[in-house]
Scaffold this motif. Structure first.
Motif, PDB file in Angstrom:
ATOM      1  N   SER A 130       0.864  -1.182   0.000  1.00  0.00           N
ATOM      2  CA  SER A 130       0.000   0.000   0.000  1.00  0.00           C
ATOM      3  C   SER A 130       0.895   1.224   0.000  1.00  0.00           C
ATOM      4  N   PRO A 131       1.391   1.612  -1.163  1.00  0.00           N
ATOM      5  CA  PRO A 131       2.346   2.717  -1.204  1.00  0.00           C
ATOM      6  C   PRO A 131       1.679   4.058  -0.928  1.00  0.00           C
ATOM      7  N   ALA A 132       2.410   4.943  -0.297  1.00  0.00           N
ATOM      8  CA  ALA A 132       1.940   6.316  -0.106  1.00  0.00           C
ATOM      9  C   ALA A 132       2.219   7.143  -1.353  1.00  0.00           C
ATOM     10  N   TYR A 133       3.218   6.716  -2.138  1.00  0.00           N
ATOM     11  CA  TYR A 133       3.570   7.431  -3.361  1.00  0.00           C
ATOM     12  C   TYR A 133       4.290   6.487  -4.297  1.00  0.00           C
ATOM     13  N   LEU A 134       4.323   6.881  -5.531  1.00  0.00           N
ATOM     14  CA  LEU A 134       4.962   6.076  -6.564  1.00  0.00           C
ATOM     15  C   LEU A 134       5.775   7.026  -7.430  1.00  0.00           C
ATOM     16  N   GLN A 135       6.946   6.575  -7.828  1.00  0.00           N
ATOM     17  CA  GLN A 135       7.818   7.414  -8.644  1.00  0.00           C
ATOM     18  C   GLN A 135       8.241   6.654  -9.903  1.00  0.00           C
TER      19      GLN A 135
END
Lengths: 113, 115
Positions: free
Chosen positions: A29-34
């Protein structure tokens, strides 16, 4: 265990077309993705960041979408050029801890004339 | 444009020897990282460092590994007794912020070859 999958096969497209790269993840459950770009023998170069509460981000010819229900991000390069040929990595991050990024295996893009 | 610099670009060592990989992060950055990439494989997190201490480390980062910020500009990774499987590209990275503003800037890497 966490798994991040990107198109394992290289993507070959013609100059001027739109390249679409996929990043799917499970058990995360990522908080952000890059998204990063990596050229042979070089370090990753940051391109775009999108947070879990954002659906879409754009920067010049680049666009990224993030669907936390499908657990998927799509990365688009419009009007692609041979100079866009590289490996593109998606990386996921969570809040807290040591800010580690968990990378996918990357997709190699080749833009042909 | 400021960049992360790493030295040496290529290090060859014998198995069992100690190596120190050096990095100069971007000057106003506060968070520092080491990653490695075995040839043909994905980039893997090793360790993160903030406020002069390790904030997170992976299972790869065992007792053979250590990090240090010996002065205000350098950040080093030491491998005490290298193994063949330590052969990889090692990347240093730094960021201004943590959390959801965590944009990491990577160096060009040090290729470590253990013979």
């Amino acid at each position: 265990s966490q798994k991040i999958e990107q198109n394992s096969e290289a993507l070959n497209i013609q100059e001027g077309k739109t390249a679409t790269l996929t990043c799917n993840y499970t058990n995360y459950s990522p908080a952000y993705l890059q998204w990063y770009r990596q050229d042979p023998g070089r370090g990753p170069v940051f391109l775009l960041l999108i947070r879990e509460n954002e659906k879409e981000k754009r920067k010049e010819r680049l666009k990224v979408t993030f669907d936390t229900t499908l657990k998927q991000s799509l990365f688009h390069i419009t009007a692609s050029q041979p100079a866009d040929s590289a490996t593109y990595l998606c990386a996921l991050g969570a809040l807290g801890g040591g800010n580690k990024l968990t990378f996918g295996t990357g997709t190699q893009l080749k833009v042909e004339l | 444009e400021p960049e992360v610099t790493q030295t040496p670009s290529h290090q060859v060592t014998q198995m069992g020897q100690e190596v120190i990989l050096r990095c100069v992060p971007i000057s106003n950055h506060l968070y520092f990282y080491w990653y490695r990439q075995i040839l043909g494989q994905k980039v893997e997190f090793l360790v993160s460092f903030y406020n002069n201490e390790i904030s997170e480390k992976s299972e790869i980062f065992d007792d053979q590994f250590s990090v240090e910020r010996p002065d205000g500009s350098n950040f080093t990774l030491k491998i005490r007794s290298t193994k063949l499987e330590d052969s990889a590209m090692y990347f240093c990275a730094s960021s201004v912020s943590g959390g959801a503003k965590n944009i990491q800037y990577f160096g060009a890497g040090t290729r470590l070859s253990v013979l």
